[in-house]
Design a protein around this motif. Structure first.
Motif, PDB file in Angstrom:
ATOM      1  N   ALA A  84       1.079  -0.949   0.103  1.00  0.00           N
ATOM      2  CA  ALA A  84      -0.101   0.010   0.130  1.00  0.00           C
ATOM      3  C   ALA A  84       1.268   1.659   0.194  1.00  0.00           C
ATOM      4  O   ALA A  84       0.316   2.629  -0.753  1.00  0.00           O
ATOM      5  N   LYS A  85       2.817   1.429   0.507  1.00  0.00           N
ATOM      6  CA  LYS A  85       2.992   2.529   1.520  1.00  0.00           C
ATOM      7  C   LYS A  85       3.723   2.537  -0.474  1.00  0.00           C
ATOM      8  O   LYS A  85       3.765   3.645  -0.961  1.00  0.00           O
ATOM      9  N   MET A  86       3.694   1.737  -1.097  1.00  0.00           N
ATOM     10  CA  MET A  86       4.459   1.572  -2.482  1.00  0.00           C
ATOM     11  C   MET A  86       3.673   1.576  -3.315  1.00  0.00           C
ATOM     12  O   MET A  86       3.799   2.979  -4.601  1.00  0.00           O
ATOM     13  N   TYR A  87       2.739   1.915  -3.597  1.00  0.00           N
ATOM     14  CA  TYR A  87       1.545   3.022  -4.249  1.00  0.00           C
ATOM     15  C   TYR A  87       1.109   3.953  -4.151  1.00  0.00           C
ATOM     16  O   TYR A  87       1.236   4.522  -5.103  1.00  0.00           O
ATOM     17  N   LEU A  88       1.657   4.058  -2.819  1.00  0.00           N
ATOM     18  CA  LEU A  88       1.483   6.124  -3.146  1.00  0.00           C
ATOM     19  C   LEU A  88       2.534   6.447  -2.714  1.00  0.00           C
ATOM     20  O   LEU A  88       2.471   7.632  -3.441  1.00  0.00           O
ATOM     21  N   ILE A  89       3.331   6.025  -2.691  1.00  0.00           N
ATOM     22  CA  ILE A  89       4.551   6.893  -3.428  1.00  0.00           C
ATOM     23  C   ILE A  89       5.054   6.548  -4.353  1.00  0.00           C
ATOM     24  O   ILE A  89       4.836   7.829  -5.304  1.00  0.00           O
ATOM     25  N   PHE A  90       4.752   5.000  -5.135  1.00  0.00           N
ATOM     26  CA  PHE A  90       5.190   5.883  -7.106  1.00  0.00           C
ATOM     27  C   PHE A  90       3.796   5.453  -7.790  1.00  0.00           C
ATOM     28  O   PHE A  90       4.107   5.678  -9.102  1.00  0.00           O
ATOM     29  N   SER A  91       2.870   5.148  -7.435  1.00  0.00           N
ATOM     30  CA  SER A  91       1.829   5.411  -8.380  1.00  0.00           C
ATOM     31  C   SER A  91       0.621   6.913  -7.948  1.00  0.00           C
ATOM     32  O   SER A  91       0.389   7.200  -9.051  1.00  0.00           O
ATOM     33  N   LEU A  92       0.543   7.129  -6.966  1.00  0.00           N
ATOM     34  CA  LEU A  92      -0.425   8.502  -6.141  1.00  0.00           C
ATOM     35  C   LEU A  92       0.463   9.642  -6.157  1.00  0.00           C
ATOM     36  O   LEU A  92       0.406  10.533  -6.041  1.00  0.00           O
ATOM     37  N   ASP A  93       1.974   9.577  -5.921  1.00  0.00           N
ATOM     38  CA  ASP A  93       2.956  10.387  -5.724  1.00  0.00           C
ATOM     39  C   ASP A  93       3.098  11.312  -4.897  1.00  0.00           C
ATOM     40  O   ASP A  93       3.188  12.450  -4.472  1.00  0.00           O
ATOM     41  N   ARG A  94       2.417  10.271  -3.630  1.00  0.00           N
ATOM     42  CA  ARG A  94       2.102  11.226  -2.356  1.00  0.00           C
ATOM     43  C   ARG A  94       3.595  11.175  -1.637  1.00  0.00           C
ATOM     44  O   ARG A  94       4.373  10.798  -1.678  1.00  0.00           O
ATOM     45  N   PRO A  95       3.988  12.195  -1.151  1.00  0.00           N
ATOM     46  CA  PRO A  95       5.275  13.368  -0.297  1.00  0.00           C
ATOM     47  C   PRO A  95       4.974  12.855   0.612  1.00  0.00           C
ATOM     48  O   PRO A  95       6.461  12.969   1.001  1.00  0.00           O
ATOM     49  N   ASN A  96       4.447  12.336   1.860  1.00  0.00           N
ATOM     50  CA  ASN A  96       5.160  12.219   2.666  1.00  0.00           C
ATOM     51  C   ASN A  96       4.447  10.590   3.558  1.00  0.00           C
ATOM     52  O   ASN A  96       3.433  11.119   3.646  1.00  0.00           O
ATOM     53  N   VAL A  97       5.173   9.750   2.638  1.00  0.00           N
ATOM     54  CA  VAL A  97       5.143   8.194   2.896  1.00  0.00           C
ATOM     55  C   VAL A  97       6.577   7.852   3.337  1.00  0.00           C
ATOM     56  O   VAL A  97       7.494   8.132   2.988  1.00  0.00           O
ATOM     57  N   LEU A  98       6.382   7.546   4.749  1.00  0.00           N
ATOM     58  CA  LEU A  98       7.997   6.577   4.853  1.00  0.00           C
ATOM     59  C   LEU A  98       7.257   5.482   5.051  1.00  0.00           C
ATOM     60  O   LEU A  98       7.288   4.665   6.077  1.00  0.00           O
ATOM     61  N   PRO A  99       8.359   4.634   4.298  1.00  0.00           N
ATOM     62  CA  PRO A  99       7.945   2.968   4.006  1.00  0.00           C
ATOM     63  C   PRO A  99       9.356   2.457   4.519  1.00  0.00           C
ATOM     64  O   PRO A  99      10.158   1.655   4.158  1.00  0.00           O
ATOM     65  N   TYR A 100       9.177   2.646   6.129  1.00  0.00           N
ATOM     66  CA  TYR A 100       9.643   1.709   7.081  1.00  0.00           C
ATOM     67  C   TYR A 100      10.294  -0.101   7.281  1.00  0.00           C
ATOM     68  O   TYR A 100      11.046  -0.486   7.337  1.00  0.00           O
ATOM     69  N   GLU A 101       8.910   0.052   5.950  1.00  0.00           N
ATOM     70  CA  GLU A 101       8.925  -1.682   5.508  1.00  0.00           C
ATOM     71  C   GLU A 101       9.889  -1.626   4.413  1.00  0.00           C
ATOM     72  O   GLU A 101       9.971  -2.781   4.371  1.00  0.00           O
ATOM     73  N   ASP A 102      10.138  -1.538   4.025  1.00  0.00           N
ATOM     74  CA  ASP A 102      10.859  -1.535   2.669  1.00  0.00           C
ATOM     75  C   ASP A 102      12.199  -2.273   3.226  1.00  0.00           C
ATOM     76  O   ASP A 102      12.975  -0.830   3.140  1.00  0.00           O
ATOM     77  N   VAL A 103      13.311  -3.109   2.888  1.00  0.00           N
ATOM     78  CA  VAL A 103      14.277  -3.521   2.700  1.00  0.00           C
ATOM     79  C   VAL A 103      15.149  -2.463   2.134  1.00  0.00           C
ATOM     80  O   VAL A 103      15.455  -2.248   2.936  1.00  0.00           O
ATOM     81  N   ALA A 104      14.657  -2.032   1.063  1.00  0.00           N
ATOM     82  CA  ALA A 104      15.974  -1.719  -0.172  1.00  0.00           C
ATOM     83  C   ALA A 104      15.481   0.146   0.705  1.00  0.00           C
ATOM     84  O   ALA A 104      16.800   0.384   1.201  1.00  0.00           O
ATOM     85  N   PHE A 105      14.749   1.368   1.410  1.00  0.00           N
ATOM     86  CA  PHE A 105      14.761   1.914   1.934  1.00  0.00           C
ATOM     87  C   PHE A 105      15.196   1.789   2.764  1.00  0.00           C
ATOM     88  O   PHE A 105      15.971   2.596   3.636  1.00  0.00           O
ATOM     89  N   LEU A 106      15.437   0.977   3.807  1.00  0.00           N
ATOM     90  CA  LEU A 106      16.173   0.081   4.744  1.00  0.00           C
ATOM     91  C   LEU A 106      17.926   0.046   4.675  1.00  0.00           C
ATOM     92  O   LEU A 106      18.367   0.508   5.716  1.00  0.00           O
ATOM     93  N   GLN A 107      18.384  -0.318   3.218  1.00  0.00           N
ATOM     94  CA  GLN A 107      19.710  -0.317   3.115  1.00  0.00           C
ATOM     95  C   GLN A 107      19.997   1.069   2.998  1.00  0.00           C
ATOM     96  O   GLN A 107      21.417   1.404   3.738  1.00  0.00           O
ATOM     97  N   GLY A 108      18.663   1.975   2.178  1.00  0.00           N
ATOM     98  CA  GLY A 108      19.839   3.221   1.853  1.00  0.00           C
ATOM     99  C   GLY A 108      20.372   4.149   3.086  1.00  0.00           C
ATOM    100  O   GLY A 108      20.260   4.270   3.558  1.00  0.00           O
ATOM    101  N   THR A 141      22.109   0.132  12.150  1.00  0.00           N
ATOM    102  CA  THR A 141      21.574  -1.283  11.981  1.00  0.00           C
ATOM    103  C   THR A 141      20.666  -1.342  12.923  1.00  0.00           C
ATOM    104  O   THR A 141      19.182  -2.429  12.723  1.00  0.00           O
ATOM    105  N   ASP A 142      20.070   0.090  13.827  1.00  0.00           N
ATOM    106  CA  ASP A 142      18.649  -0.134  14.161  1.00  0.00           C
ATOM    107  C   ASP A 142      17.760  -0.423  13.216  1.00  0.00           C
ATOM    108  O   ASP A 142      17.194   0.949  13.082  1.00  0.00           O
ATOM    109  N   TYR A 143      16.884  -0.583  12.754  1.00  0.00           N
ATOM    110  CA  TYR A 143      16.072  -0.207  11.631  1.00  0.00           C
ATOM    111  C   TYR A 143      14.481  -0.679  12.020  1.00  0.00           C
ATOM    112  O   TYR A 143      13.605  -0.741  11.693  1.00  0.00           O
ATOM    113  N   SER A 144      14.332  -1.107  13.573  1.00  0.00           N
ATOM    114  CA  SER A 144      12.970  -0.584  14.546  1.00  0.00           C
ATOM    115  C   SER A 144      11.784   0.156  14.045  1.00  0.00           C
ATOM    116  O   SER A 144      12.784   1.502  13.527  1.00  0.00           O
ATOM    117  N   ALA A 145      10.805  -0.220  13.839  1.00  0.00           N
ATOM    118  CA  ALA A 145      10.179   1.215  12.856  1.00  0.00           C
ATOM    119  C   ALA A 145      10.204   1.944  13.923  1.00  0.00           C
ATOM    120  O   ALA A 145      10.365   3.402  13.684  1.00  0.00           O
TER     121      ALA A 145
END
Length: 213
Positions: A139-163, A171-175
């Protein structure tokens, strides 16, 4: 095509709030991106990509696209494909089932992509996650990449957490930790995330991050 650069209010705001992210922006330069206008096709690609690398997910999505008569993943095209055909491109049976659930929800009007443009982020997430196989991440990926919403924090996403881990040397990736550290990004969390995704794609994260080097 959308562009983020030095003239973008969101970029100027984030630079002023976060010197680490500002350094990433300098390293990357202008950031161009396209919005995924086919919401259904995008969500199908997210179902395909669950628990897979981006590279493998892209291959499987391309295979499914090739099976669609007009070369687009649409509810009508998927409805014409058998479960065996979809499973045969390399998808697990649960993912085939999730795609069927989404397709049914769209064809019955339970999912209305035009309507989502009028809802706030929380409402969109709440409605999409009612569909089996669509979780907060999708759902968050949809908000960011399809609706282009500006204020979504995708802390569930592995790629985001790598960055995130790369730029903040953590290495503290807790929400809770991610939300606290990234609070300063509001109301442009999605924009910040886009830069971290691009840093990963560009290979910048293969070398240690240096703020002043």
């Amino acid at each position: 095509m959308q562009r983020l650069d030095e003239q973008s209010p969101s970029v100027q705001y984030l630079r002023a709030k976060d010197k680490h992210l500002g350094k990433v922006m300098t390293m990357l330069g202008p950031l161009d991106y396209q919005v995924a206008t086919n919401g259904y096709g995008f969500l199908v690609s997210q179902i395909i990509g669950q628990m897979l690398s981006n590279k493998v997910a892209a291959v499987l999505t391309d295979r499914l696209t090739a099976q669609c008569p007009d070369g687009r993943i649409t509810p009508a095209a998927i409805a014409r494909l058998s479960d065996a055909t979809i499973h045969g491109i390399g998808l697990s049976r649960p993912k085939v089932s999730y795609i069927r659930h989404l397709t049914s929800a769209v064809t019955t009007g339970t999912v209305d992509f035009a309507r989502y443009a009028t809802l706030d982020d929380a409402q969109v997430i709440r409605e999409l996650t009612q569909i089996k196989g669509i979780g907060n991440w999708s759902a968050k990926m949809y908000l960011i990449f399809s609706l282009d919403r500006p204020n979504v924090l995708p802390y569930e996403d592995v790629a985001f957490l790598q960055g995130y881990g790369w730029v903040y040397k953590t290495t503290d990736y807790s929400a809770r930790a991610v939300q606290k550290k990234c609070k300063k990004w509001r109301p442009y969390s999605s924009v910040a995330a886009r830069y971290l995704y691009r840093a990963l794609d560009a290979g910048l994260t293969k070398e240690p991050f240096h703020l002043f080097k």
